[in-house]
Design a protein around this motif. Structure first.
Motif, PDB file in Angstrom:
ATOM      1  N   VAL A  17       0.702  -1.041  -0.261  1.00 50.14           N
ATOM      2  CA  VAL A  17       0.188   0.338   0.193  1.00 50.14           C
ATOM      3  C   VAL A  17       0.906   1.219  -0.115  1.00 50.14           C
ATOM      4  O   VAL A  17       0.931   2.231  -0.624  1.00 50.14           O
ATOM      5  CB  VAL A  17      -1.186   0.107   1.417  1.00 50.14           C
ATOM      6  CG1 VAL A  17      -2.038   1.546   1.724  1.00 50.14           C
ATOM      7  CG2 VAL A  17      -1.847  -1.185   1.303  1.00 50.14           C
ATOM      8  N   LEU A  18       1.806   1.227   1.241  1.00 47.49           N
ATOM      9  CA  LEU A  18       3.175   2.821   0.943  1.00 47.49           C
ATOM     10  C   LEU A  18       3.722   2.801  -0.129  1.00 47.49           C
ATOM     11  O   LEU A  18       3.696   3.920  -0.502  1.00 47.49           O
ATOM     12  CB  LEU A  18       3.719   2.363   2.659  1.00 47.49           C
ATOM     13  CG  LEU A  18       2.492   2.710   3.417  1.00 47.49           C
ATOM     14  CD1 LEU A  18       3.578   2.406   4.234  1.00 47.49           C
ATOM     15  CD2 LEU A  18       2.287   4.007   3.765  1.00 47.49           C
ATOM     16  N   SER A  21       1.451   4.238  -2.869  1.00 44.64           N
ATOM     17  CA  SER A  21       1.182   5.106  -2.667  1.00 44.64           C
ATOM     18  C   SER A  21       1.876   6.430  -3.261  1.00 44.64           C
ATOM     19  O   SER A  21       1.483   7.380  -3.372  1.00 44.64           O
ATOM     20  CB  SER A  21       0.323   5.872  -0.798  1.00 44.64           C
ATOM     21  OG  SER A  21       2.094   5.427  -0.494  1.00 44.64           O
ATOM     22  N   ILE A  22       2.765   6.233  -3.343  1.00 42.70           N
ATOM     23  CA  ILE A  22       4.051   7.183  -3.740  1.00 42.70           C
ATOM     24  C   ILE A  22       4.216   7.584  -5.409  1.00 42.70           C
ATOM     25  O   ILE A  22       3.813   7.899  -6.154  1.00 42.70           O
ATOM     26  CB  ILE A  22       5.013   7.649  -2.565  1.00 42.70           C
ATOM     27  CG1 ILE A  22       4.276   7.576  -1.362  1.00 42.70           C
ATOM     28  CG2 ILE A  22       5.788   9.008  -3.225  1.00 42.70           C
ATOM     29  CD1 ILE A  22       3.841   9.408  -1.350  1.00 42.70           C
ATOM     30  N   TYR A  24       3.582   5.087  -8.082  1.00 42.42           N
ATOM     31  CA  TYR A  24       2.134   4.639  -8.807  1.00 42.42           C
ATOM     32  C   TYR A  24       1.561   6.210  -9.189  1.00 42.42           C
ATOM     33  O   TYR A  24       2.096   6.059 -10.614  1.00 42.42           O
ATOM     34  CB  TYR A  24       2.224   4.191  -8.491  1.00 42.42           C
ATOM     35  CG  TYR A  24       0.816   3.528  -9.621  1.00 42.42           C
ATOM     36  CD1 TYR A  24       1.564   2.375 -10.662  1.00 42.42           C
ATOM     37  CD2 TYR A  24      -0.472   3.874 -10.023  1.00 42.42           C
ATOM     38  CE1 TYR A  24       0.549   1.695 -11.630  1.00 42.42           C
ATOM     39  CE2 TYR A  24      -1.469   3.174 -10.711  1.00 42.42           C
ATOM     40  CZ  TYR A  24      -0.714   2.763 -11.983  1.00 42.42           C
ATOM     41  OH  TYR A  24      -1.441   2.234 -13.247  1.00 42.42           O
ATOM     42  N   GLY A 144      -3.583   0.778  -2.550  1.00 39.44           N
ATOM     43  CA  GLY A 144      -2.773   2.181  -2.450  1.00 39.44           C
ATOM     44  C   GLY A 144      -2.615   3.122  -3.233  1.00 39.44           C
ATOM     45  O   GLY A 144      -2.049   4.778  -2.649  1.00 39.44           O
ATOM     46  N   SER A 145      -2.548   2.906  -4.267  1.00 38.30           N
ATOM     47  CA  SER A 145      -2.143   4.230  -5.910  1.00 38.30           C
ATOM     48  C   SER A 145      -3.754   5.747  -5.739  1.00 38.30           C
ATOM     49  O   SER A 145      -3.289   6.327  -5.668  1.00 38.30           O
ATOM     50  CB  SER A 145      -1.676   3.963  -6.746  1.00 38.30           C
ATOM     51  OG  SER A 145      -3.488   3.035  -6.800  1.00 38.30           O
ATOM     52  N   VAL A 147      -5.179   6.167  -2.458  1.00 43.92           N
ATOM     53  CA  VAL A 147      -4.814   7.165  -1.524  1.00 43.92           C
ATOM     54  C   VAL A 147      -3.689   7.572  -1.167  1.00 43.92           C
ATOM     55  O   VAL A 147      -4.020   9.619  -1.311  1.00 43.92           O
ATOM     56  CB  VAL A 147      -4.719   5.871  -0.277  1.00 43.92           C
ATOM     57  CG1 VAL A 147      -4.342   6.720   1.018  1.00 43.92           C
ATOM     58  CG2 VAL A 147      -5.579   4.834  -0.150  1.00 43.92           C
ATOM     59  N   GLY A 148      -2.268   7.229  -1.837  1.00 41.47           N
ATOM     60  CA  GLY A 148      -2.111   8.231  -2.142  1.00 41.47           C
ATOM     61  C   GLY A 148      -1.631   9.845  -3.165  1.00 41.47           C
ATOM     62  O   GLY A 148      -1.736  10.644  -3.578  1.00 41.47           O
ATOM     63  N   THR A 277      -9.350   3.850  -4.528  1.00 36.79           N
ATOM     64  CA  THR A 277      -9.121   3.101  -3.045  1.00 36.79           C
ATOM     65  C   THR A 277     -10.406   1.892  -2.472  1.00 36.79           C
ATOM     66  O   THR A 277      -9.446   1.192  -3.052  1.00 36.79           O
ATOM     67  CB  THR A 277      -9.035   3.472  -2.005  1.00 36.79           C
ATOM     68  OG1 THR A 277      -7.814   5.037  -1.917  1.00 36.79           O
ATOM     69  CG2 THR A 277      -8.855   3.250  -0.594  1.00 36.79           C
TER      70      THR A 277
END
Length: 413
Positions: A17-18, A21-22, A24, A144-145, A147-148, A277
């Protein structure tokens, strides 16, 4: 009795997820926020700027088959760590660009490092760790993409407006390193490395032992797959779906901003990313619960409807509906390929086969981004582009359902 220890695979999901999150959203969803400021500042056309994505995805096309095999057979964590460092550095280097050639050179390096940094290693590792709830695990990690991206969108918009797009590239390049790189330590390649079994493996064995006709996982080698027509039809379906997903995503923010301004576009993008998400997690659940055919039918219809809404861009209320439908539908680009591939071809040779699937994904991306930008440059509108997306979505649906049916028929034989 003590508390039952959380299965380690779920920690890998959290790390995924993390990681998603950034990097991608920075090279896909939120990349569209650079279209207007960079082209206005540097004097590029949108199709010239769109060619950056073509280079990134084009490099990915050539390297995906090799990276898929290397990630499956060699030190996955080391390859991913080096790739994240390289990707972050390449992203930050856009801040130094003085002409379009500089941008294209940075794009080459971004393409090289993006393959081993984000979705490919995550999908390979999680496929190893989960037998039961594989679709859910993959979809949560890939979510995660969304959310980020939702968090990044308003921040990036303000950074670009207040400090310029060059500073934005530096800030978010650094963010990739700070957030994504430490997570690689969690990404153990397989449960066997830790003396564990894949989630649901014991249940699968129990079902096999109790069955009148023992069920063995269907595993097709890459060599065997390439001899079957449905494999190539499947790759076309993934190509078409990726063409639509990546091409439209690269233009979505600019499309909304053209009609309603940058601030409204940022708010729509945030809503869209929140829905992404939820959409990814729900799609994984649907795949696990109802199977790949029902899941693919559902998501492709929703995706097509989002483009129907985009044909009427002047209505602000309809843009909110578009954000919801598009947020659900865009999940096709990330969730569908890994889930359907593991279902159709098994897990034993997944890395090798998924390298070719990833090739189809990024070939679609490489062609679509400049194609849709060129349609805009030529017509001054995205209307024809959205009509093309509707047609290709339904062609993809037909191809994927046909391949799935042929795969099922081979399993029964």
């Amino acid at each position: 009795m003590g508390k039952r220890k959380l299965f380690y695979g779920w920690w890998i999901v959290a790390a995924g997820v993390l990681i998603m999150s950034i990097p991608y959203p920075l090279i896909t969803t939120n990349w569209g926020l650079y279209v207007k400021p960079v082209t206005k500042s540097m004097g590029f056309s949108r199709s010239e700027f769109g060619f950056i994505s073509t280079i990134i995805y084009g490099v990915t096309v050539f390297l995906s088959p090799y990276l898929g095999k290397w990630l499956a057979q060699k030190n996955t964590q080391l390859i991913q760590a080096v790739s994240i460092v390289g990707l972050a550095t390449s992203y930050a280097s856009f801040s130094l660009g003085q002409n379009i050639i500089h941008f294209y050179i940075s794009a080459v390096f971004m393409g090289v490092f993006s393959i081993g940094a984000i979705a490919l290693p995550i999908s390979i590792v999680l496929t190893n760790w989960f037998v039961k709830k594989r679709g859910l695990a993959l979809s949560i990690a890939l979510a995660g993409s969304g959310v980020g991206g939702a968090i990044i969108s308003p921040i990036m918009t303000r950074v670009i407006q207040n400090y310029g797009w060059r500073i934005s590239y530096l800030i978010f390049g650094a963010a990739m390193l700070i957030i994504a790189l430490p997570m690689v330590l969690v990404m153990k390649k397989s449960p066997e490395e830790m003396g564990l079994k894949a989630y649901g493996a014991d249940e699968a064995v129990s079902v096999v032992e109790k069955a009148a006709k023992p069920k063995v996982e269907y595993n097709l080698t890459l060599k065997e797959a390439r001899k079957n027509n449905f494999f190539w039809i499947y790759l076309f379906g993934i190509f078409a779906l990726s063409f639509v997903s990546f091409g439209s995503l690269s233009q979505f923010a600019a499309f909304v901003a053209d009609h309603h301004g940058a601030a409204f576009a940022a708010s729509i993008l945030s809503i869209f990313l929140i829905i992404v998400t939820l959409g990814k997690i729900s799609l994984g659940w649907i795949y696990d619960k109802f199977g790949t055919k029902i899941g693919t039918l559902y998501i492709c219809i929703v995706f097509a409807l989002s483009f129907v809404c985009m044909l009427y861009p002047n209505s602000k209320p309809l843009m909110y509906i578009t954000a919801i439908l598009y947020g659900l539908g865009i999940c096709t680009g990330t969730v569908c390929p890994p889930v359907i591939t593991s279902s159709m071809f098994g897990t034993k040779y997944y890395g090798e086969i998924y390298g070719y699937v990833n090739l189809s994904v990024y070939l679609g991306a490489a062609i679509s981004v400049p194609a849709l930008a060129a349609i805009y440059d030529k017509t001054g509108s995205y209307q024809s582009a959205w009509l093309l997306c509707i047609v290709l979505t339904f062609l993809s649906l037909i191809s994927l359902l046909y391949s799935d049916l042929k795969s099922m028929a081979m399993k029964r034989n």
